[in-house]
Write a protein that holds these residues in place. Sequence first.
Motif, mmCIF file in Angstrom:
data_model
loop_
_atom_site.group_PDB
_atom_site.id
_atom_site.type_symbol
_atom_site.label_atom_id
_atom_site.label_comp_id
_atom_site.label_asym_id
_atom_site.label_seq_id
_atom_site.Cartn_x
_atom_site.Cartn_y
_atom_site.Cartn_z
ATOM 1 N N ARG A 72 0.772 -1.206 0.063
ATOM 2 C CA ARG A 72 -0.210 -0.075 -0.068
ATOM 3 C C ARG A 72 0.709 1.250 -0.208
ATOM 4 O O ARG A 72 0.591 2.114 -0.673
ATOM 5 N N TYR A 132 -8.072 4.597 4.143
ATOM 6 C CA TYR A 132 -7.835 3.456 3.593
ATOM 7 C C TYR A 132 -9.090 2.789 3.993
ATOM 8 O O TYR A 132 -9.579 2.338 5.098
ATOM 9 N N GLY A 150 -4.260 -3.727 -5.722
ATOM 10 C CA GLY A 150 -4.364 -2.500 -4.906
ATOM 11 C C GLY A 150 -4.889 -1.599 -5.588
ATOM 12 O O GLY A 150 -4.424 -1.083 -6.736
#
Length: 267
Positions: free
Chosen positions: A170, A183, A256
């Motif tokens: 991340r 997030y 991601g």
Amino acid sequence: MMDRIKVVLDELNQSKPQGQMNMRLRVLEDDDYKNGVSDQASAVLADAFHSYGAFDWLAEVEPDPDKVDTMKKRLVKYAVAVGECLLRSSGGFTLVAERVDNDGSTSLVGALHSWPETDRKSGFLDSLKSAFRDIRVLFRVGLPPATSTWKSTRLLLNRMSACFIFETKREEAMIGHPEPYWYLCKIGVSSNAQGCGIGRRIMQAHTRITDALDMDIYLETETEQLVKFYEKCGFNVLIEYKVECKGSAPLEPIWGMRRIKHALNQT
């Protein structure tokens, strides 16, 4: 911040999409953690994530076939508890969707865990701060569940440690985007309420909240079908990777994804 969030949710609650169930969106408050509503939200997320492949990958180390499903349920419950602890220590929130019946009674059918990443890790002190946060979480939720043998428990811990790559990846994906972001850790709908547009409604609420706060969103998924759903919500894939652990087949693929603030939502 909470005042702006409530304004967004009030607007959404006043506009019910045609054909959808009567539903109310709200953020859990302190009383909800005392009267058990937060436990209901955790149960909904655990139910939704029971089919998540990462937990199959973790639970398969249990050598007793009759205990694999029980181990999986324990791991999902543990992961949800860790997420809730992290969001509460990071200034995040639990967003829930409640079905409102004709008699006015409500039942919780969907939930989301999300928190702001405002302190970007840029050196040793930041990494140390993150480590202390993780230690505090362990003290609060306890150690992860153990399998029926020491050897398989050690393998489980190795696989769980390998999952720390989520945070590393991340940070790697967002390295060119230094501004704070939200997030989105978990989003799920109860298995008996799926297919009714609840997940789409929860995601719409979250994207409108982060737009109001002028911040991007980052999330991970392992499901190609969800990649397409998130793309309709304004997300783009930033990174694709696999989780590797010595002596085990890798967990792959993991995507991601990032949503730029005010991106077009096609849902």
